[in-house]
Design a protein around this motif. Sequence first.
Motif, PDB file in Angstrom:
ATOM      1  N   MET A   1     -11.171 -74.586  85.523  1.00 15.05           N
ATOM      2  CA  MET A   1     -10.735 -73.445  84.723  1.00 15.05           C
ATOM      3  C   MET A   1     -10.480 -72.265  85.648  1.00 15.05           C
ATOM      4  N   PRO A   2      -9.332 -71.528  85.451  1.00 17.71           N
ATOM      5  CA  PRO A   2      -9.028 -70.418  86.347  1.00 17.71           C
ATOM      6  C   PRO A   2      -9.974 -69.268  86.163  1.00 17.71           C
ATOM      7  N   ARG A   3     -10.307 -68.614  87.236  1.00 19.83           N
ATOM      8  CA  ARG A   3     -11.144 -67.411  87.174  1.00 19.83           C
ATOM      9  C   ARG A   3     -10.264 -66.198  86.912  1.00 19.83           C
ATOM     10  N   PHE A   4     -10.896 -65.072  86.682  1.00 18.96           N
ATOM     11  CA  PHE A   4     -10.140 -63.834  86.587  1.00 18.96           C
ATOM     12  C   PHE A   4      -9.481 -63.585  87.944  1.00 18.96           C
ATOM     13  N   ALA A   5      -8.470 -62.746  87.967  1.00 25.68           N
ATOM     14  CA  ALA A   5      -7.795 -62.415  89.223  1.00 25.68           C
ATOM     15  C   ALA A   5      -8.765 -61.729  90.171  1.00 25.68           C
ATOM     16  N   ALA A   6      -8.408 -61.722  91.459  1.00 27.04           N
ATOM     17  CA  ALA A   6      -9.299 -61.162  92.484  1.00 27.04           C
ATOM     18  C   ALA A   6      -9.703 -59.746  92.117  1.00 27.04           C
ATOM     19  N   PHE A   7     -11.010 -59.463  92.283  1.00 23.44           N
ATOM     20  CA  PHE A   7     -11.546 -58.209  91.791  1.00 23.44           C
ATOM     21  C   PHE A   7     -10.881 -56.997  92.439  1.00 23.44           C
ATOM     22  N   GLY A   8     -10.662 -57.034  93.737  1.00 23.05           N
ATOM     23  CA  GLY A   8     -10.067 -55.879  94.390  1.00 23.05           C
ATOM     24  C   GLY A   8      -8.691 -55.566  93.846  1.00 23.05           C
ATOM     25  N   THR A   9      -7.878 -56.601  93.676  1.00 25.82           N
ATOM     26  CA  THR A   9      -6.547 -56.410  93.115  1.00 25.82           C
ATOM     27  C   THR A   9      -6.635 -55.893  91.703  1.00 25.82           C
ATOM     28  N   LEU A  10      -7.609 -56.396  90.955  1.00 25.94           N
ATOM     29  CA  LEU A  10      -7.733 -56.016  89.554  1.00 25.94           C
ATOM     30  C   LEU A  10      -8.048 -54.538  89.396  1.00 25.94           C
ATOM     31  N   ILE A  11      -8.913 -54.018  90.276  1.00 30.90           N
ATOM     32  CA  ILE A  11      -9.251 -52.611  90.147  1.00 30.90           C
ATOM     33  C   ILE A  11      -7.998 -51.752  90.287  1.00 30.90           C
ATOM     34  N   LEU A  12      -7.122 -52.110  91.232  1.00 32.52           N
ATOM     35  CA  LEU A  12      -5.881 -51.377  91.391  1.00 32.52           C
ATOM     36  C   LEU A  12      -5.002 -51.519  90.167  1.00 32.52           C
ATOM     37  N   CYS A  13      -4.984 -52.747  89.603  1.00 27.30           N
ATOM     38  CA  CYS A  13      -4.177 -52.976  88.412  1.00 27.30           C
ATOM     39  C   CYS A  13      -4.694 -52.169  87.233  1.00 27.30           C
ATOM     40  N   VAL A  14      -6.009 -52.112  87.105  1.00 34.14           N
ATOM     41  CA  VAL A  14      -6.605 -51.355  86.006  1.00 34.14           C
ATOM     42  C   VAL A  14      -6.188 -49.898  86.101  1.00 34.14           C
ATOM     43  N   LEU A  15      -6.267 -49.345  87.314  1.00 33.65           N
ATOM     44  CA  LEU A  15      -5.916 -47.943  87.492  1.00 33.65           C
ATOM     45  C   LEU A  15      -4.454 -47.694  87.150  1.00 33.65           C
ATOM     46  N   SER A  16      -3.595 -48.669  87.501  1.00 29.56           N
ATOM     47  CA  SER A  16      -2.186 -48.483  87.183  1.00 29.56           C
ATOM     48  C   SER A  16      -1.953 -48.572  85.685  1.00 29.56           C
ATOM     49  N   TYR A 260     -24.979 -63.773  93.710  1.00 29.66           N
ATOM     50  CA  TYR A 260     -25.640 -62.711  94.453  1.00 29.66           C
ATOM     51  C   TYR A 260     -24.639 -61.978  95.340  1.00 29.66           C
ATOM     52  N   GLY A 261     -24.689 -60.664  95.304  1.00 27.63           N
ATOM     53  CA  GLY A 261     -23.820 -59.853  96.135  1.00 27.63           C
ATOM     54  C   GLY A 261     -22.497 -59.506  95.500  1.00 27.63           C
ATOM     55  N   GLN A 262     -22.147 -60.133  94.354  1.00 28.16           N
ATOM     56  CA  GLN A 262     -20.893 -59.823  93.693  1.00 28.16           C
ATOM     57  C   GLN A 262     -21.094 -58.687  92.697  1.00 28.16           C
ATOM     58  N   ASP A 263     -20.007 -58.025  92.375  1.00 29.48           N
ATOM     59  CA  ASP A 263     -20.050 -56.789  91.602  1.00 29.48           C
ATOM     60  C   ASP A 263     -19.820 -57.080  90.124  1.00 29.48           C
ATOM     61  N   LEU A 264     -20.855 -56.878  89.298  1.00 28.74           N
ATOM     62  CA  LEU A 264     -20.719 -57.084  87.862  1.00 28.74           C
ATOM     63  C   LEU A 264     -19.742 -56.089  87.256  1.00 28.74           C
ATOM     64  N   GLY A 265     -19.749 -54.869  87.748  1.00 25.20           N
ATOM     65  CA  GLY A 265     -18.808 -53.876  87.248  1.00 25.20           C
ATOM     66  C   GLY A 265     -17.365 -54.302  87.455  1.00 25.20           C
ATOM     67  N   ALA A 266     -17.075 -54.929  88.598  1.00 21.99           N
ATOM     68  CA  ALA A 266     -15.718 -55.414  88.853  1.00 21.99           C
ATOM     69  C   ALA A 266     -15.349 -56.530  87.884  1.00 21.99           C
ATOM     70  N   ALA A 267     -16.320 -57.380  87.524  1.00 15.56           N
ATOM     71  CA  ALA A 267     -16.048 -58.450  86.569  1.00 15.56           C
ATOM     72  C   ALA A 267     -15.710 -57.879  85.193  1.00 15.56           C
ATOM     73  N   PHE A 268     -16.447 -56.852  84.767  1.00 16.64           N
ATOM     74  CA  PHE A 268     -16.140 -56.213  83.490  1.00 16.64           C
ATOM     75  C   PHE A 268     -14.784 -55.511  83.552  1.00 16.64           C
ATOM     76  N   ALA A 269     -14.482 -54.879  84.688  1.00 18.19           N
ATOM     77  CA  ALA A 269     -13.177 -54.237  84.850  1.00 18.19           C
ATOM     78  C   ALA A 269     -12.054 -55.259  84.790  1.00 18.19           C
ATOM     79  N   ALA A 270     -12.319 -56.456  85.331  1.00 15.07           N
ATOM     80  CA  ALA A 270     -11.312 -57.515  85.296  1.00 15.07           C
ATOM     81  C   ALA A 270     -10.990 -57.918  83.863  1.00 15.07           C
ATOM     82  N   VAL A 271     -12.001 -57.974  83.013  1.00 13.08           N
ATOM     83  CA  VAL A 271     -11.769 -58.295  81.608  1.00 13.08           C
ATOM     84  C   VAL A 271     -10.904 -57.215  80.959  1.00 13.08           C
ATOM     85  N   ALA A 272     -11.237 -55.937  81.200  1.00 13.45           N
ATOM     86  CA  ALA A 272     -10.460 -54.843  80.625  1.00 13.45           C
ATOM     87  C   ALA A 272      -9.012 -54.910  81.081  1.00 13.45           C
ATOM     88  N   ASP A 273      -8.811 -55.174  82.355  1.00 13.50           N
ATOM     89  CA  ASP A 273      -7.451 -55.241  82.885  1.00 13.50           C
ATOM     90  C   ASP A 273      -6.675 -56.388  82.255  1.00 13.50           C
TER      91      ASP A 273
END
Length: 317
Positions: A1-16, A260-273
């Motif tokens: 099953m595909p994961r959400f898009a890469a978190f770093g890219t997603l944050i930029l997408c969310v902002l746009s 461990y070490g991954q950002d939960l906030g980025a995962a939630f942002a990925a859902v919003a995006d």
Amino acid sequence: MPRFAAFGTLILCVLSVLGPNAQQQPPTFRAGSEAVRVFVTVIDHDGRLVTTLTQDKFEVRDDGKPQPITQFDNRPQPIRLVVMLDVSGSMAGNLPLLRGASGQLFSRLMEGDVARVGSFGHDVTISPEFTRDPNALMSALPPDIAPDAPTPLWRGIDQAIDAFGKEGETRKVILVLSDGKDSGPTSFRQRVVSQGDVIDRARKEDVMIYGVGMRSRSARSQMPGMGPGGLQAALLADLPDPGLARVAEETGGGYTEIRYGQDLGAAFAAVADELHTQYLLAFAPPKRDGKVHDIDVRVSEKGLKPRARKNYVAPKG
């Protein structure tokens, strides 16, 4: 099953997305209550969201037969969101992360979006009304987590579906964060709710479910049992329920696991995006038989993969 898009890219997408689009009133779906709505996420081979396809690139099949697309829209659609947080004992060490990640999610709600906050542990609780006020949503987060609380995962999602009520046609989305397997009912008075029950209800009531699995960071450390069996139990004890990924797949949502070490906030942002960059397709159901029909969404561009719900219940009569 595909994961959400890469978190770093997603944050930029969310902002746009939150830039010029945040100033526009999202359109309201008006294709009629009998039309079948299908929200589609499209990703490329690198896992990035694809948001610029036109209607002619899509094909929708009902039980294998292509259907005319009666409505197409790739603008952000308003959302009614219920966020369900696991507050079982193994999540005790994660409460600060839950609060921080939820704050990021609430700040990304767009004009027309509303949300409620729920949790499941000893009890299933959901805030009383939908709102877009980040302060009200943050105040509904659990203040603490009981160390002996169970994980009534399916009962929690079932009650989250109840929370939507019968109001309007705004799309319904549940975001579930959990670190463990469903613990089942804790008393004879509780109705048994299974993974299959959740999928059936989500299909009938057109609810999309997203899942974020999380490895436990319990405030209390536990000693594993002796021998190979005890070691295996220790390794599996903090794994999210595998059924959550299937529920997400069946309903058209996404699923990811936080390690461990991954950002939960980025995962939630990925859902919003993702929710704000989906395509809305609609078609008229070819049969009014009240039965379950399979949906297959395809795109003609090579290297792209669409994700949408797997089926729907046709109107009857």
